[in-house]
Design an enzyme around this catalytic site. Sequence first.
Site, PDB file in Angstrom:
ATOM      1  N   HIS A  72      22.971  37.334  29.870  1.00 25.47           N
ATOM      2  CA  HIS A  72      21.524  37.541  29.674  1.00 25.47           C
ATOM      3  C   HIS A  72      20.742  36.716  30.687  1.00 25.47           C
ATOM      4  CE1 HIS A  72      21.353  39.280  25.328  1.00 25.47           C
ATOM      5  NE2 HIS A  72      22.261  39.866  26.084  1.00 25.47           N
ATOM      6  N   TYR A 201      12.729  35.840  20.171  1.00 23.37           N
ATOM      7  CA  TYR A 201      12.349  34.742  19.270  1.00 23.37           C
ATOM      8  C   TYR A 201      10.893  34.992  18.877  1.00 23.37           C
ATOM      9  CZ  TYR A 201      16.414  31.980  20.864  1.00 23.37           C
ATOM     10  OH  TYR A 201      17.677  31.524  21.149  1.00 23.37           O
ATOM     11  N   PRO A 293      19.139  25.475  14.911  1.00 25.13           N
ATOM     12  CA  PRO A 293      19.707  26.490  15.797  1.00 25.13           C
ATOM     13  C   PRO A 293      18.729  27.139  16.775  1.00 25.13           C
ATOM     14  CG  PRO A 293      19.547  27.327  13.556  1.00 25.13           C
ATOM     15  CD  PRO A 293      19.167  25.888  13.500  1.00 25.13           C
ATOM     16  N   LYS A 297      21.815  25.283  20.826  1.00 25.73           N
ATOM     17  CA  LYS A 297      22.441  24.172  21.541  1.00 25.73           C
ATOM     18  C   LYS A 297      23.699  23.600  20.857  1.00 25.73           C
ATOM     19  CE  LYS A 297      19.993  23.872  25.143  1.00 25.73           C
ATOM     20  NZ  LYS A 297      20.513  25.127  25.622  1.00 25.73           N
ATOM     21  N   TYR A 385      16.814  25.719  28.109  1.00 31.74           N
ATOM     22  CA  TYR A 385      17.534  26.786  27.401  1.00 31.74           C
ATOM     23  C   TYR A 385      18.869  27.106  28.077  1.00 31.74           C
ATOM     24  CZ  TYR A 385      18.248  30.928  24.530  1.00 31.74           C
ATOM     25  OH  TYR A 385      18.773  31.831  23.642  1.00 31.74           O
TER      26      TYR A 385
HETATM   27  P1  RFL Z   1      32.611  22.993  13.062  1.00 29.35           P
HETATM   28  O1  RFL Z   1      32.509  24.348  13.588  1.00 29.35           O
HETATM   29  O2  RFL Z   1      31.861  22.654  11.815  1.00 29.35           O
HETATM   30  O3  RFL Z   1      34.165  22.706  12.825  1.00 29.35           O
HETATM   31  C1  RFL Z   1      34.624  21.558  12.118  1.00 29.35           C
HETATM   32  C2  RFL Z   1      35.996  21.862  11.549  1.00 29.35           C
HETATM   33  O4  RFL Z   1      36.485  20.696  10.855  1.00 29.35           O
HETATM   34  C3  RFL Z   1      37.034  21.088   9.598  1.00 29.35           C
HETATM   35  N1  RFL Z   1      36.969  19.932   8.673  1.00 29.35           N
HETATM   36  C4  RFL Z   1      38.037  19.177   8.338  1.00 29.35           C
HETATM   37  N2  RFL Z   1      39.326  19.236   8.716  1.00 29.35           N
HETATM   38  C5  RFL Z   1      40.170  18.303   8.173  1.00 29.35           C
HETATM   39  N3  RFL Z   1      39.779  17.346   7.282  1.00 29.35           N
HETATM   40  C6  RFL Z   1      38.487  17.260   6.891  1.00 29.35           C
HETATM   41  N4  RFL Z   1      38.098  16.327   6.027  1.00 29.35           N
HETATM   42  C7  RFL Z   1      37.557  18.197   7.428  1.00 29.35           C
HETATM   43  N5  RFL Z   1      36.225  18.401   7.255  1.00 29.35           N
HETATM   44  C8  RFL Z   1      35.889  19.454   8.013  1.00 29.35           C
HETATM   45  C9  RFL Z   1      36.163  22.253   9.158  1.00 29.35           C
HETATM   46  O5  RFL Z   1      36.814  23.073   8.212  1.00 29.35           O
HETATM   47  C10 RFL Z   1      35.933  22.971  10.501  1.00 29.35           C
HETATM   48  O6  RFL Z   1      36.905  23.950  10.770  1.00 29.35           O
HETATM   49  O7  RFL Z   1      32.195  21.889  14.145  1.00 29.35           O
HETATM   50  P2  RFL Z   1      32.374  21.882  15.746  1.00 29.35           P
HETATM   51  O8  RFL Z   1      33.776  22.270  16.124  1.00 29.35           O
HETATM   52  O9  RFL Z   1      31.816  20.580  16.178  1.00 29.35           O
HETATM   53  O10 RFL Z   1      31.451  23.066  16.283  1.00 29.35           O
HETATM   54  C11 RFL Z   1      30.048  22.990  16.194  1.00 29.35           C
HETATM   55  C12 RFL Z   1      29.449  24.392  16.023  1.00 29.35           C
HETATM   56  O11 RFL Z   1      30.099  25.028  14.945  1.00 29.35           O
HETATM   57  C13 RFL Z   1      27.932  24.355  15.763  1.00 29.35           C
HETATM   58  O12 RFL Z   1      27.310  23.336  16.530  1.00 29.35           O
HETATM   59  C14 RFL Z   1      27.232  25.693  16.111  1.00 29.35           C
HETATM   60  O13 RFL Z   1      27.690  26.720  15.286  1.00 29.35           O
HETATM   61  C15 RFL Z   1      25.709  25.583  15.983  1.00 29.35           C
HETATM   62  N6  RFL Z   1      25.009  26.863  16.196  1.00 29.35           N
HETATM   63  C16 RFL Z   1      24.763  27.321  17.477  1.00 29.35           C
HETATM   64  N7  RFL Z   1      25.201  26.638  18.565  1.00 29.35           N
HETATM   65  C17 RFL Z   1      25.019  27.129  19.835  1.00 29.35           C
HETATM   66  O14 RFL Z   1      25.435  26.459  20.811  1.00 29.35           O
HETATM   67  N8  RFL Z   1      24.401  28.353  20.060  1.00 29.35           N
HETATM   68  C18 RFL Z   1      23.921  29.104  19.024  1.00 29.35           C
HETATM   69  O15 RFL Z   1      23.433  30.214  19.272  1.00 29.35           O
HETATM   70  C19 RFL Z   1      24.068  28.583  17.681  1.00 29.35           C
HETATM   71  N9  RFL Z   1      23.639  29.290  16.621  1.00 29.35           N
HETATM   72  C20 RFL Z   1      24.577  27.623  15.094  1.00 29.35           C
HETATM   73  C21 RFL Z   1      23.874  28.845  15.354  1.00 29.35           C
HETATM   74  C22 RFL Z   1      24.830  27.215  13.784  1.00 29.35           C
HETATM   75  C23 RFL Z   1      24.394  27.992  12.717  1.00 29.35           C
HETATM   76  N10 RFL Z   1      24.713  27.538  11.409  1.00 29.35           N
HETATM   77  C24 RFL Z   1      25.169  28.361  10.369  1.00 29.35           C
HETATM   78  C25 RFL Z   1      24.780  26.119  11.148  1.00 29.35           C
HETATM   79  C26 RFL Z   1      23.431  29.608  14.305  1.00 29.35           C
HETATM   80  C27 RFL Z   1      23.648  29.184  12.984  1.00 29.35           C
HETATM   81  C28 RFL Z   1      23.092  30.049  11.889  1.00 29.35           C
HETATM   82  C1  PHB Z   2      22.878  33.889  17.114  1.00 26.65           C
HETATM   83  O1  PHB Z   2      23.037  34.959  17.688  1.00 26.65           O
HETATM   84  O2  PHB Z   2      23.504  33.587  16.067  1.00 26.65           O
HETATM   85  C2  PHB Z   2      21.871  32.926  17.632  1.00 26.65           C
HETATM   86  C3  PHB Z   2      21.293  33.160  18.871  1.00 26.65           C
HETATM   87  C4  PHB Z   2      20.341  32.278  19.355  1.00 26.65           C
HETATM   88  C5  PHB Z   2      19.973  31.176  18.595  1.00 26.65           C
HETATM   89  C6  PHB Z   2      20.564  30.937  17.374  1.00 26.65           C
HETATM   90  C7  PHB Z   2      21.525  31.813  16.875  1.00 26.65           C
HETATM   91  O3  PHB Z   2      19.021  30.332  19.076  1.00 26.65           O
END
Ligand code: RFL
Ligand code: PHB
Length: 390
Positions: A72, A201, A293, A297, A385
């Site tokens: 994109h 957005y 989110p 980032k 971004y």
């Molecule tokens: P995770 O993915 O939470 O993985 C952690 C893992 O550790 C396990 N765990 C354990 N294992 C052993 N013993 C324990 N006591 C444990 N406790 C936990 C868990 O089961 C899990 O498998 O962390 P990690 O690897 O640091 O990754 C981070 C990302 O998941 C997170 O920052 C992103 O998803 C955030 N996020 C976004 N980030 C972006 O860069 N671009 C995006 O577009 C974006 N959109 C989002 C998002 C997060 C969202 N939510 C639901 C929070 C959109 C949403 C809606």
């Molecule tokens: C997504 O597609 O889940 C998404 C995209 C952009 C954001 C957050 C989440 O800023």
Amino acid sequence: MRTQVLIIGAGPAGLLLGQLLHKAGVDNLILERQTGDYVLGRIRAGVLEQTTADLLDEAGVGARMHAEGLVHHGFDLMVDGQRHHVDLHRLTGGKSVVVYGQTEVTRDLMQARAAAGLPTFHGAADVQLSGFDTGHPLARCTVDGETVEVRCDFIAGCDGYHGVSRASVPPGAIQTHEKVYPFGWLGLLSDTPPVSHELIYGRHERGFSLCSMRSSTRSRYYLQVPLTERAEDWSDARFWDELRRRLDPGTADALVTGPSLEKSIAPLRSFVAEPMRFGRLFLAGDAAHIVPPTGAKGLNLAASDVRYLSQALIEHYRERSDAGITHYSARCLSRVWKAERFSWWFTGLMHPLPDEPAIDARLRRAELDYLVGSDAAMTAMAENYVGLPW
Ligand code: RFL
Ligand code: PHB
């Protein structure tokens, strides 16, 4: 059992670290609380910075991202029913982002780990960490009713916000900063073509909305909702109706709706733990910091921590230098705080608050007006971004 680097958590941070270490000949083992299918069932990030995509290439897992990910060059800001294009490519001198879901990144990393025959203990319960402040870190846990003990040189805490790694640090040794926002995002995933070829957005008096995607046939939409809402109370029809009301008429008309594959509410939080190293224990990714989110980032910050951590550990084993280990926390935090600032700013700009003083609302409107009319302001937004340089 013994390994060089014990990784707690098989989310994207833990899996990527394991892969980069393996490629450099550093032995590692992962303890993960959940099953692999559970980890893949969490629908999260969608947008990868170029530097994150490059790191996936370096780890040898970029092939499917290149084949299926969508590059994109910009996105739209929709303010009071008007769409304004943010031309990332032009404003940043040719940079872009890749739309490729976290689920797919995680699947690619899991497959590479399995193909390399690297050890991962899923279902690891009651993980306890000790000895990281001495030269002899140790983890104990239960897997299938059996006690497992792992001795290692280093522990990488990649276990997310609710993990055990940060909680194992003595409270006096860690400082935390936190802001919880008074709203959440209700997300819906559907097998429908995206309403636009780029993300939108949107700020509207009824609340924020985001039109995103996973592919040319799978869409991801979000609505700002009060924290009191429950996903079960949102039928698909109610979601689509509310989304349409927050879009401009042309976009609302173009929206293709369909049954949801997943619907969930995510709370929004800014959180940083400092420092990110405690002797031989490192925190990386969501274990150390959370961003709302809005700026996309979270996963990208997890990747940048992993880049610094893998380099530091490889340097330790290959060159017998601990410079990367010593500077790990400061290097990560310098990037983390800038991404926290951007995510907090973009969140505040785009989400109306229910009881906002009228002057705050007017000031925000002026800021949006300035942003969409100023190349300088748009450039600052675009450079954040697409991701700040390392
Ligand atoms: P995770 O993915 O939470 O993985 C952690 C893992 O550790 C396990 N765990 C354990 N294992 C052993 N013993 C324990 N006591 C444990 N406790 C936990 C868990 O089961 C899990 O498998 O962390 P990690 O690897 O640091 O990754 C981070 C990302 O998941 C997170 O920052 C992103 O998803 C955030 N996020 C976004 N980030 C972006 O860069 N671009 C995006 O577009 C974006 N959109 C989002 C998002 C997060 C969202 N939510 C639901 C929070 C959109 C949403 C809606
Ligand atoms: C997504 O597609 O889940 C998404 C995209 C952009 C954001 C957050 C989440 O800023």
